[in-house]
Design an enzyme around this catalytic site. Structure first.
Site, PDB file in Angstrom:
ATOM      1  N   LYS A 100      -4.641  -6.163  -1.014  1.00 32.34           N
ATOM      2  CA  LYS A 100      -3.775  -4.978  -1.015  1.00 32.34           C
ATOM      3  C   LYS A 100      -3.366  -5.004  -2.700  1.00 32.34           C
ATOM      4  O   LYS A 100      -2.807  -4.052  -3.078  1.00 32.34           O
ATOM      5  CB  LYS A 100      -2.226  -5.088  -0.387  1.00 32.34           C
ATOM      6  CG  LYS A 100      -2.740  -5.016   1.230  1.00 32.34           C
ATOM      7  CD  LYS A 100      -1.343  -4.998   2.157  1.00 32.34           C
ATOM      8  CE  LYS A 100      -1.764  -5.143   3.389  1.00 32.34           C
ATOM      9  NZ  LYS A 100      -2.319  -3.926   4.032  1.00 32.34           N
ATOM     10  N   CYS A 126       0.550  -0.939  12.876  1.00 37.14           N
ATOM     11  CA  CYS A 126       1.140  -2.219  13.142  1.00 37.14           C
ATOM     12  C   CYS A 126       2.700  -2.255  12.937  1.00 37.14           C
ATOM     13  O   CYS A 126       3.270  -3.286  12.784  1.00 37.14           O
ATOM     14  CB  CYS A 126       0.366  -3.260  12.182  1.00 37.14           C
ATOM     15  SG  CYS A 126      -1.365  -3.568  12.659  1.00 37.14           S
ATOM     16  N   HIS A 173       6.371  -4.912   9.713  1.00 38.87           N
ATOM     17  CA  HIS A 173       5.194  -4.967  10.159  1.00 38.87           C
ATOM     18  C   HIS A 173       4.986  -5.882  11.223  1.00 38.87           C
ATOM     19  O   HIS A 173       5.851  -6.902  11.343  1.00 38.87           O
ATOM     20  CB  HIS A 173       4.081  -5.214   8.893  1.00 38.87           C
ATOM     21  CG  HIS A 173       2.621  -5.366   9.293  1.00 38.87           C
ATOM     22  ND1 HIS A 173       1.873  -6.339   9.909  1.00 38.87           N
ATOM     23  CD2 HIS A 173       1.762  -4.325   9.016  1.00 38.87           C
ATOM     24  CE1 HIS A 173       0.722  -6.175   9.930  1.00 38.87           C
ATOM     25  NE2 HIS A 173       0.482  -4.977   9.531  1.00 38.87           N
ATOM     26  N   GLN A 221       3.648  -4.743   0.200  1.00 39.20           N
ATOM     27  CA  GLN A 221       3.479  -3.449   0.101  1.00 39.20           C
ATOM     28  C   GLN A 221       3.971  -3.112  -1.446  1.00 39.20           C
ATOM     29  O   GLN A 221       4.411  -1.841  -1.730  1.00 39.20           O
ATOM     30  CB  GLN A 221       3.939  -2.570   0.917  1.00 39.20           C
ATOM     31  CG  GLN A 221       3.085  -2.581   2.241  1.00 39.20           C
ATOM     32  CD  GLN A 221       1.788  -1.849   2.262  1.00 39.20           C
ATOM     33  OE1 GLN A 221       1.682  -1.317   1.302  1.00 39.20           O
ATOM     34  NE2 GLN A 221       1.008  -2.345   3.084  1.00 39.20           N
ATOM     35  N   ASP A 264       8.775 -10.327   2.227  1.00 40.56           N
ATOM     36  CA  ASP A 264       7.211  -9.420   2.527  1.00 40.56           C
ATOM     37  C   ASP A 264       6.948  -8.617   1.396  1.00 40.56           C
ATOM     38  O   ASP A 264       7.327  -7.385   1.608  1.00 40.56           O
ATOM     39  CB  ASP A 264       7.231  -9.036   4.113  1.00 40.56           C
ATOM     40  CG  ASP A 264       5.776  -8.235   4.202  1.00 40.56           C
ATOM     41  OD1 ASP A 264       5.020  -8.336   3.388  1.00 40.56           O
ATOM     42  OD2 ASP A 264       5.671  -7.834   5.502  1.00 40.56           O
TER      43      ASP A 264
END
Length: 411
Positions: free
Chosen positions: A231, A369, A128, A208, A205
């Site tokens: 999220k 993104c 991202h 997700q 990261d």
């Protein structure tokens, strides 16, 4: 093993906790397949936001009065709930941020100041923008070198050059756990082990991943992990940076202000201890508390049952979308979750997305993104359907029918 009936009954009970899923768009029921951008919120989180401002609103950490002590207690309760969820060793390893982007920028700015000219940072072509731009900025300002893993045609990372990319000059590997554009689940365990073998640190990261499967930071042995509250069924403007205590203690503060200090004189400031050293100013108190509520709610669910449902849903949606002539799926990794990105012939993603919206189906269109991903595949963007455990096969069927109608109108 779970029966289909037990999963469906459990799923229905969870869906009923999300009032927004009863929304209609014109004459159509809302089909919300934009969970990669933000998840919806259960009633318990919505109620907690109202409860805070109705009964608990006060600034934290510095007040002796009842409301301040109550708000502080709830805020630190949230920190401990998140520590347990991630299985961090210490609650002070949990730093509240504004989100994944805020956490990455904190590490880039603060950890980056410990690096020297010629040191290398390693990311991937899959990242991202929030896990690309801060490192580019840091490399430009500190004369560092930025390298990256390349993509393969299946949407996986090319690890054939891992031994040369991760080398004694590598100081940090910053990698996404799950691609927001492709759904690929990266082999971060292997990458962490390799990075540590040369003394490099690793930032994961997890924006997700945490909402789809359990992540144990001690088992992974990652040095940093970041995620966004919005999220993971929590409020917007919230997030967490997890960092190992020893590393966080070596890093200078990210911002100056109240709460991150022990003493201030006109000549010198003595900084506070963790976690306050990285939490300058009045934070998003209600957001932090309600993020804890969301994580507490999620922790009490049968995550294995929900993970199986999501996996089955992705397989089902993938097989059904192949019924449409001219469809091209982007991201066909063997290890994948929750994301179905695609194009249909030369139809523009925006046109397809607009027609789907007119039928009540919410998807994301564009580059998500992740422009380097789109550049790799030589496309302007994709249509992305992203799933959560409150989605159903019946919704997938409606989506496919709506997609077929949209395609017929555009051809």
């Amino acid at each position: 093993m779970y029966s289909i009936r037990s999963i469906l009954e459990y799923l229905e009970g969870i869906r009923n906790q999300f009032p927004i899923l009863k929304t209609t768009v014109g004459k159509y029921p809302l089909i919300y397949f934009d969970n990669g951008a933000t998840s919806q919120k259960p009633q318990v989180v919505i109620d907690a936001i109202a409860h805070y401002y109705t009964h608990e609103n006060a600034n934290i950490h510095r007040g002796v009065h009842h409301l301040s002590q109550l708000a502080t207690e709830k805020y630190e309760w949230s920190r401990e709930i998140i520590r347990k969820f991630l299985n961090a060793q210490h609650s002070h390893e949990i730093i509240f941020t504004s989100g994944t982007t805020g956490g990455i920028n904190l590490v880039a700015s603060s950890f980056g100041k410990l690096l020297s000219a010629g040191d290398e940072i390693l990311i991937s072509e899959m990242e991202h923008h929030s896990n690309i731009v801060p490192w580019q900025m840091m490399c430009e300002s500190h004369n560092l070198t930025l390298k990256y893993f390349k993509l393969t045609e299946t949407g996986e990372l090319d690890l054939t050059e891992i031994d040369s990319l991760i080398n004694p000059k590598t100081k940090l590997v910053a990698i996404t756990h799950v691609s927001n554009a492709l759904g690929t689940i990266n082999p971060i365990e292997k990458m962490i082990e390799k990075a540590h073998s040369v003394g490099a640190k690793v930032l994961v990261d997890a924006a997700q991943s945490l909402q789809h499967f359990k992540v144990d930071v001690q088992k992974l042995d990652c040095d940093f992990l970041v995620f966004s509250g919005h999220k993971i069924f929590g409020p917007t403007g919230t997030g967490v940076l997890y960092g190992k205590e020893a590393i966080l203690n070596t890093m200078p503060p990210y911002q100056g202000g109240g709460d991150m200090i022990k003493t201030v004189s006109m000549q010198k400031t003595v900084y506070n201890e963790l976690p306050h050293k990285f939490e300058a100013g009045t934070p998003n108190i209600s957001g932090g508390i309600c993020l804890g509520v969301a994580v507490d709610w999620l922790s009490k669910l049968d995550l294995l049952k929900l993970e199986k449902h999501e996996s089955d849903l992705l397989v089902y949606a993938t097989n059904r979308i192949k019924e449409i002539e001219g469809v091209k799926i982007y991201g066909e990794a063997e290890n994948k979750c929750s994301i179905l990105s695609f194009l249909i012939d030369d139809l523009h993603p925006y046109d397809v997305g607009t027609l789907l919206n007119q039928q009540g189906v919410a998807v994301r269109t564009g580059h998500h993104c992740t422009q380097p991903v789109m550049d790799f595949f030589k496309i302007p963007g994709t249509i992305r359907a992203s799933f959560a455990f409150y989605n159903t096969k019946a919704e997938v069927d409606f989506f496919i029918d709506a997609l077929k109608r949209a395609v017929n109108m555009l051809r």
